[in-house]
Write an enzyme that holds these catalytic residues in place. Structure first.
Site, PDB file in Angstrom:
ATOM      1  N   ASN A  90       0.879  -1.167   0.000  1.00  0.00           N
ATOM      2  CA  ASN A  90       0.000   0.000   0.000  1.00  0.00           C
ATOM      3  C   ASN A  90       0.919   1.220   0.000  1.00  0.00           C
ATOM      4  OD1 ASN A  90      -3.026   0.219   2.086  1.00  0.00           O
ATOM      5  ND2 ASN A  90      -2.803   0.480  -0.103  1.00  0.00           N
ATOM      6  N   ASN A 106      -7.598  10.143  -0.227  1.00  0.00           N
ATOM      7  CA  ASN A 106      -7.660   9.049  -1.187  1.00  0.00           C
ATOM      8  C   ASN A 106      -7.035   9.503  -2.510  1.00  0.00           C
ATOM      9  OD1 ASN A 106      -9.056   7.031   0.354  1.00  0.00           O
ATOM     10  ND2 ASN A 106     -10.920   8.256   0.141  1.00  0.00           N
ATOM     11  N   CYS A 147      -6.860   5.270   7.431  1.00  0.00           N
ATOM     12  CA  CYS A 147      -6.102   4.305   6.640  1.00  0.00           C
ATOM     13  C   CYS A 147      -5.065   3.671   7.550  1.00  0.00           C
ATOM     14  CB  CYS A 147      -5.431   5.000   5.458  1.00  0.00           C
ATOM     15  SG  CYS A 147      -4.373   3.919   4.475  1.00  0.00           S
ATOM     16  N   ASN A 195      -2.677   1.175   7.026  1.00  0.00           N
ATOM     17  CA  ASN A 195      -1.316   1.100   6.492  1.00  0.00           C
ATOM     18  C   ASN A 195      -0.721   2.494   6.339  1.00  0.00           C
ATOM     19  OD1 ASN A 195      -1.113  -1.707   6.346  1.00  0.00           O
ATOM     20  ND2 ASN A 195      -2.120  -1.773   4.363  1.00  0.00           N
ATOM     21  N   ASN A 228     -15.428  -0.265   1.291  1.00  0.00           N
ATOM     22  CA  ASN A 228     -14.296  -1.089   0.888  1.00  0.00           C
ATOM     23  C   ASN A 228     -14.742  -2.548   0.920  1.00  0.00           C
ATOM     24  OD1 ASN A 228     -12.044   1.067   0.981  1.00  0.00           O
ATOM     25  ND2 ASN A 228     -13.016   1.267   2.977  1.00  0.00           N
ATOM     26  N   CYS A 255      -4.667  -3.440   2.574  1.00  0.00           N
ATOM     27  CA  CYS A 255      -5.534  -2.445   3.219  1.00  0.00           C
ATOM     28  C   CYS A 255      -5.537  -2.752   4.709  1.00  0.00           C
ATOM     29  CB  CYS A 255      -6.951  -2.515   2.648  1.00  0.00           C
ATOM     30  SG  CYS A 255      -8.101  -1.372   3.457  1.00  0.00           S
ATOM     31  N   GLY A 256      -4.990  -1.838   5.498  1.00  0.00           N
ATOM     32  CA  GLY A 256      -4.837  -2.082   6.927  1.00  0.00           C
ATOM     33  C   GLY A 256      -6.150  -2.160   7.681  1.00  0.00           C
ATOM     34  N   THR A 257      -7.043  -1.185   7.459  1.00  0.00           N
ATOM     35  CA  THR A 257      -8.343  -1.248   8.130  1.00  0.00           C
ATOM     36  C   THR A 257      -9.148  -2.435   7.606  1.00  0.00           C
ATOM     37  OG1 THR A 257      -9.249   0.358   6.541  1.00  0.00           O
ATOM     38  CG2 THR A 257      -8.491   1.230   8.670  1.00  0.00           C
TER      39      THR A 257
END
Length: 260
Positions: free
Chosen positions: A15, A67, A76, A78, A172, A200-202
């Site tokens: 990311n 974004n 976000c 990451n 997402n 995608c961390g979340t």
């Protein structure tokens, strides 16, 4: 903006983000077209998103996330890990930090290129048919599948993100497959990028929570999440629908810096 903009590029499990030191407040955060152009992979620097590091009282710094479409976004994960590495490299912090993001206070610790980031608590999950809907700082749709390697993630994610229920606010979309080692493989279509990203961390955090519910895992847990860009680890305490002491661990690496 006529003058040259200094920036740094970081990536966390693939990311990738543009980082700008905006402690002097020079960057016009309302300039959607500028952010969109900088994130463009053909006409700009190229990134999944852009972050401003800003001064703020009572915290080491503030994280403002955009974004790739140029609009300010939700949390976000990451990106949060990458901005911690950026703050360390700027000399603002050492091994530990507390910073402010759009969803509130976050604390983190960094060791070399590994960042352990505290995420918000989550109180409750929702369902949309067979899928889970969980907000981990950003809203996520989580669907368990088989044969994820061959799933057309862009096409399937695009359909869900743009259906009547989610078209206006966006969501997402995460597809999750259980792996033999007790971990999970996750692929994500991200709103704002409007494409599949390498991590995608979340989303990984939401997928781990959905897995805990789906497979009846309780107590203190650490769940490995494999993404296209690398390996993440999600830990939390689960009691019923309550997820506390949520952590997102993974790499945050400097790539390059320059002026544009």
């Amino acid at each position: 903006m006529d003058e040259k903009l200094s920036f740094s590029k970081y990536q966390g499990a693939g990311n990738d983000f543009i980082l700008v030191d905006n402690r002097t407040g020079f960057f016009d955060r309302s300039d959607v077209n500028l952010v969109k152009r900088l994130c463009d992979r053909r006409f700009g620097i190229g990134a999944d998103g852009l972050m401003l590091l800003q001064d703020i009282k009572n915290f080491d710094f503030e994280m403002v996330y955009f974004n790739a479409d140029g609009r300010e976004g939700t949390m976000c994960g990451n990106g949060g890990r990458c901005i911690v590495a950026f703050a360390r490299d700027l000399g603002i912090i050492a091994e530990r930090t507390a910073f402010l993001a759009v969803d509130g206070r976050h604390e983190a610790k960094i060791d070399e290129e590994l960042v352990d980031l505290g995420m918000i608590d989550v109180n409750g999950t929702a369902r949309d048919g067979a899928a889970y809907v969980i907000d981990t700082g950003s809203p996520h749709y989580i669907h368990f599948v088989q044969n994820l390697d061959n799933l057309p993630v862009y096409e399937e994610g695009y359909k869900i993100r743009n259906n009547d229920k989610y078209r206006k606010e966006g969501i997402n979309v995460n597809f999750v497959q259980q792996e033999s080692d007790g971990g999970y493989f996750v692929r994500t279509f991200e709103r704002g990028v409007e494409n599949e990203t390498l991590a995608c961390g979340t989303g990984a955090t939401a997928a781990a929570m959905a897995a805990a519910v789906e497979y009846s895992l309780e107590g203190s847990l650490e769940i490995p999440i494999r993404v296209l860009g690398g390996q993440l680890y999600i830990s939390f305490n689960r009691t019923g629908e309550q997820f506390t002491d949520v952590r997102l661990k993974g790499p945050a690496q400097f790539v390059f810096k320059g002026k544009i």
